[in-house]
Motif scaffolding. Sequence first.
Motif, PDB file in Angstrom:
ATOM      1  N   ALA A  92      26.459  41.445  48.766  1.00 10.90           N
ATOM      2  CA  ALA A  92      26.938  41.832  47.440  1.00 10.90           C
ATOM      3  C   ALA A  92      28.468  41.853  47.399  1.00 10.90           C
ATOM      4  N   THR A  93      29.075  42.331  48.485  1.00  5.07           N
ATOM      5  CA  THR A  93      30.533  42.351  48.575  1.00  5.07           C
ATOM      6  C   THR A  93      31.104  40.943  48.505  1.00  5.07           C
ATOM      7  N   LEU A  94      30.506  40.030  49.274  1.00  5.76           N
ATOM      8  CA  LEU A  94      30.936  38.635  49.235  1.00  5.76           C
ATOM      9  C   LEU A  94      30.742  38.052  47.838  1.00  5.76           C
ATOM     10  N   GLY A  95      29.635  38.412  47.195  1.00  2.00           N
ATOM     11  CA  GLY A  95      29.392  37.956  45.835  1.00  2.00           C
ATOM     12  C   GLY A  95      30.463  38.430  44.871  1.00  2.00           C
ATOM     13  N   GLY A  96      30.913  39.674  45.025  1.00  2.00           N
ATOM     14  CA  GLY A  96      31.973  40.181  44.161  1.00  2.00           C
ATOM     15  C   GLY A  96      33.249  39.378  44.300  1.00  2.00           C
ATOM     16  N   LEU A  97      33.599  39.014  45.537  1.00  2.00           N
ATOM     17  CA  LEU A  97      34.782  38.189  45.769  1.00  2.00           C
ATOM     18  C   LEU A  97      34.614  36.804  45.148  1.00  2.00           C
ATOM     19  N   ILE A  98      33.437  36.212  45.362  1.00  2.00           N
ATOM     20  CA  ILE A  98      33.166  34.887  44.798  1.00  2.00           C
ATOM     21  C   ILE A  98      33.206  34.929  43.275  1.00  2.00           C
ATOM     22  N   GLY A  99      32.617  35.950  42.690  1.00  2.00           N
ATOM     23  CA  GLY A  99      32.586  36.057  41.229  1.00  2.00           C
ATOM     24  C   GLY A  99      33.975  36.150  40.632  1.00  2.00           C
ATOM     25  N   GLY A 100      34.841  36.971  41.228  1.00  2.00           N
ATOM     26  CA  GLY A 100      36.197  37.088  40.722  1.00  2.00           C
ATOM     27  C   GLY A 100      36.965  35.781  40.824  1.00  2.00           C
ATOM     28  N   LEU A 101      36.826  35.078  41.964  1.00  2.00           N
ATOM     29  CA  LEU A 101      37.523  33.808  42.155  1.00  2.00           C
ATOM     30  C   LEU A 101      36.997  32.734  41.200  1.00  2.00           C
ATOM     31  N   LEU A 102      35.672  32.671  41.044  1.00  2.00           N
ATOM     32  CA  LEU A 102      35.091  31.683  40.137  1.00  2.00           C
ATOM     33  C   LEU A 102      35.556  31.911  38.695  1.00  2.00           C
ATOM     34  N   ALA A 103      35.532  33.164  38.275  1.00  2.00           N
ATOM     35  CA  ALA A 103      35.952  33.465  36.905  1.00  2.00           C
ATOM     36  C   ALA A 103      37.410  33.090  36.687  1.00  2.00           C
ATOM     37  N   GLU A 104      38.259  33.361  37.675  1.00  2.00           N
ATOM     38  CA  GLU A 104      39.679  33.019  37.539  1.00  2.00           C
ATOM     39  C   GLU A 104      39.877  31.520  37.444  1.00  2.00           C
ATOM     40  N   ARG A 105      39.172  30.745  38.285  1.00  2.00           N
ATOM     41  CA  ARG A 105      39.320  29.291  38.277  1.00  2.00           C
ATOM     42  C   ARG A 105      38.788  28.690  36.974  1.00  2.00           C
ATOM     43  N   VAL A 106      37.627  29.156  36.543  1.00  2.00           N
ATOM     44  CA  VAL A 106      37.042  28.621  35.304  1.00  2.00           C
ATOM     45  C   VAL A 106      37.922  28.945  34.111  1.00  2.00           C
ATOM     46  N   ALA A 107      38.402  30.178  34.038  1.00  2.00           N
ATOM     47  CA  ALA A 107      39.253  30.574  32.911  1.00  2.00           C
ATOM     48  C   ALA A 107      40.557  29.783  32.895  1.00  2.00           C
ATOM     49  N   THR A 108      41.127  29.504  34.072  1.00  2.00           N
ATOM     50  CA  THR A 108      42.391  28.784  34.149  1.00  2.00           C
ATOM     51  C   THR A 108      42.225  27.300  33.834  1.00  2.00           C
ATOM     52  N   ALA A 136      40.791  40.436  43.067  1.00  2.00           N
ATOM     53  CA  ALA A 136      41.459  41.287  44.050  1.00  2.00           C
ATOM     54  C   ALA A 136      40.563  42.444  44.472  1.00  2.00           C
ATOM     55  N   VAL A 137      39.836  43.007  43.513  1.00  2.00           N
ATOM     56  CA  VAL A 137      38.865  44.058  43.851  1.00  2.00           C
ATOM     57  C   VAL A 137      37.802  43.509  44.796  1.00  2.00           C
ATOM     58  N   GLY A 138      37.322  42.296  44.517  1.00  2.83           N
ATOM     59  CA  GLY A 138      36.345  41.675  45.393  1.00  2.83           C
ATOM     60  C   GLY A 138      36.887  41.449  46.791  1.00  2.83           C
ATOM     61  N   LEU A 139      38.142  40.989  46.880  1.00  3.32           N
ATOM     62  CA  LEU A 139      38.759  40.771  48.187  1.00  3.32           C
ATOM     63  C   LEU A 139      38.928  42.091  48.936  1.00  3.32           C
ATOM     64  N   GLY A 140      39.409  43.117  48.234  1.00  2.00           N
ATOM     65  CA  GLY A 140      39.558  44.422  48.870  1.00  2.00           C
ATOM     66  C   GLY A 140      38.225  44.977  49.349  1.00  2.00           C
ATOM     67  N   THR A 141      37.201  44.798  48.529  1.00  2.00           N
ATOM     68  CA  THR A 141      35.863  45.241  48.926  1.00  2.00           C
ATOM     69  C   THR A 141      35.399  44.517  50.176  1.00  2.00           C
ATOM     70  N   PHE A 142      35.628  43.196  50.212  1.00  2.00           N
ATOM     71  CA  PHE A 142      35.234  42.399  51.367  1.00  2.00           C
ATOM     72  C   PHE A 142      35.960  42.862  52.630  1.00  2.00           C
ATOM     73  N   LEU A 143      37.247  43.151  52.517  1.00  2.00           N
ATOM     74  CA  LEU A 143      38.005  43.591  53.684  1.00  2.00           C
ATOM     75  C   LEU A 143      37.522  44.953  54.184  1.00  2.00           C
ATOM     76  N   ILE A 144      37.304  45.882  53.247  1.00  2.00           N
ATOM     77  CA  ILE A 144      36.806  47.201  53.643  1.00  2.00           C
ATOM     78  C   ILE A 144      35.419  47.084  54.274  1.00  2.00           C
ATOM     79  N   GLN A 145      34.568  46.257  53.666  1.00  2.00           N
ATOM     80  CA  GLN A 145      33.229  46.067  54.205  1.00  2.00           C
ATOM     81  C   GLN A 145      33.292  45.465  55.597  1.00  2.00           C
ATOM     82  N   LEU A 162      36.002  50.941  46.713  1.00  2.00           N
ATOM     83  CA  LEU A 162      35.183  51.854  47.519  1.00  2.00           C
ATOM     84  C   LEU A 162      33.791  52.031  46.933  1.00  2.00           C
ATOM     85  N   TYR A 163      33.667  51.883  45.611  1.00  2.00           N
ATOM     86  CA  TYR A 163      32.341  51.952  44.990  1.00  2.00           C
ATOM     87  C   TYR A 163      31.440  50.863  45.552  1.00  2.00           C
TER      88      TYR A 163
END
Length: 390
Positions: free
Chosen positions: A145-161, A261-270, A320-321
């Motif tokens: 799920a943590t990895l998914g959060g990182l992927i989701g944030g990156l995908l959304a940024e790329r698609v939006a840009t 960034a939240v996804g990346l931080g989550t991944f690092l903490i995890q 942390l959530y």
Amino acid sequence: MPNSPQQQRATVLAVVLGATSLIAQQVASKAARDALYLTHFPVTSLPLMVMGAAAFAVIMAIGFTKAVSRTGPQWLVPRALLASAALFLVEWFVLVSFPRAASIAVFLHVAGLGSILVSGFWTLVNECFDPRSAKRHFGRIAAAATLGGLIGGLLAERVATLLGFAWVLPLLAVLHAVAGFVLLRVRPPTTVFLPTGDEALGTQSIRRTLRQVPYLRNLATLVLVGTAAAALLDYVFKVRVTESIESGPALMRFFTVFYAAVGLGTFLIQSIVGHLRLQNLGLAMRVATYPGAIAVGGALTWLVPFAGPAAFARALPAILYSSMFRSGYEALFSPVDPRDKRATKAFIDVGFERAGDALGAGIVRTVLFLPVAATSVLMGACVVIALVGL
């Protein structure tokens, strides 16, 4: 009969893939929700929208609880994910001609149905494993799920840009569709309780179960106060952002980068604490990190009145959530009787969470009408409520 080792391995794989896609969608959908709404409506209208979304989510949670009690999460959750994917495509088409209506629809969709589907996913996962195996597998599922959060944030940024922020909605549809098709393959053990007839549980059973089981009441209270405190912090964060960034594509890029960034931080903490088993770190310690981080974030936002510190203060609890709180919180449901779990879990996860949103939004609306320094009062209340949760 319990599943065979081969079936259990297939179930773990399907759940891991489902978690990756589902949480990727959840993270990307938050960016789309915030950017679309704040592009077409002023930030001061946000508390009313949050309260409306909370009421909608509670109604949906009650309906979902009834449905999952009758059919079970294995049947309902994948089909609900596929229906959600279709709905995102409808909202994408509406956005072209009616952007304000589509922005409200997306907000309700993400705040209501999105949260319910995540809760339903974890209900399904809880029924796939006994408490002992849950401790062994939940870390892996949380990491996915943590990895998914990182992927989701990156995908959304790329698609939006690259394509424009409206194209994030088809991305959300694809991610929910993938999760739905993957979870169709999940087969919980046949020993799981399956209610039928008069045993199917409704809103009366929600009240009765919460009244009779103090353990579940404590979890519900934790969700309520934690979400209320987070809602206060979130509002001040979005005020600071809209004061600093122009609405439209720039706002979408900011939110997609923020959630990436939240996804990346989550991944690092995890990754840092991933080698620690739940029983070594302690479930209570994992769960306590979330309200503790909200209290710290509220104090920081109060003391440093700028967008950058507010973004950090909002990101810390979100990280942390996902990395600590969620895996501990979900493991706390493992020993709960399946009948009690089905009767209450979706309502605790979504109903009390949205009630916390409504409580926080109500506090914001009240403070905005008072002749006081709104930010100071809101962040003071945020810290106090978070400490209650802690």
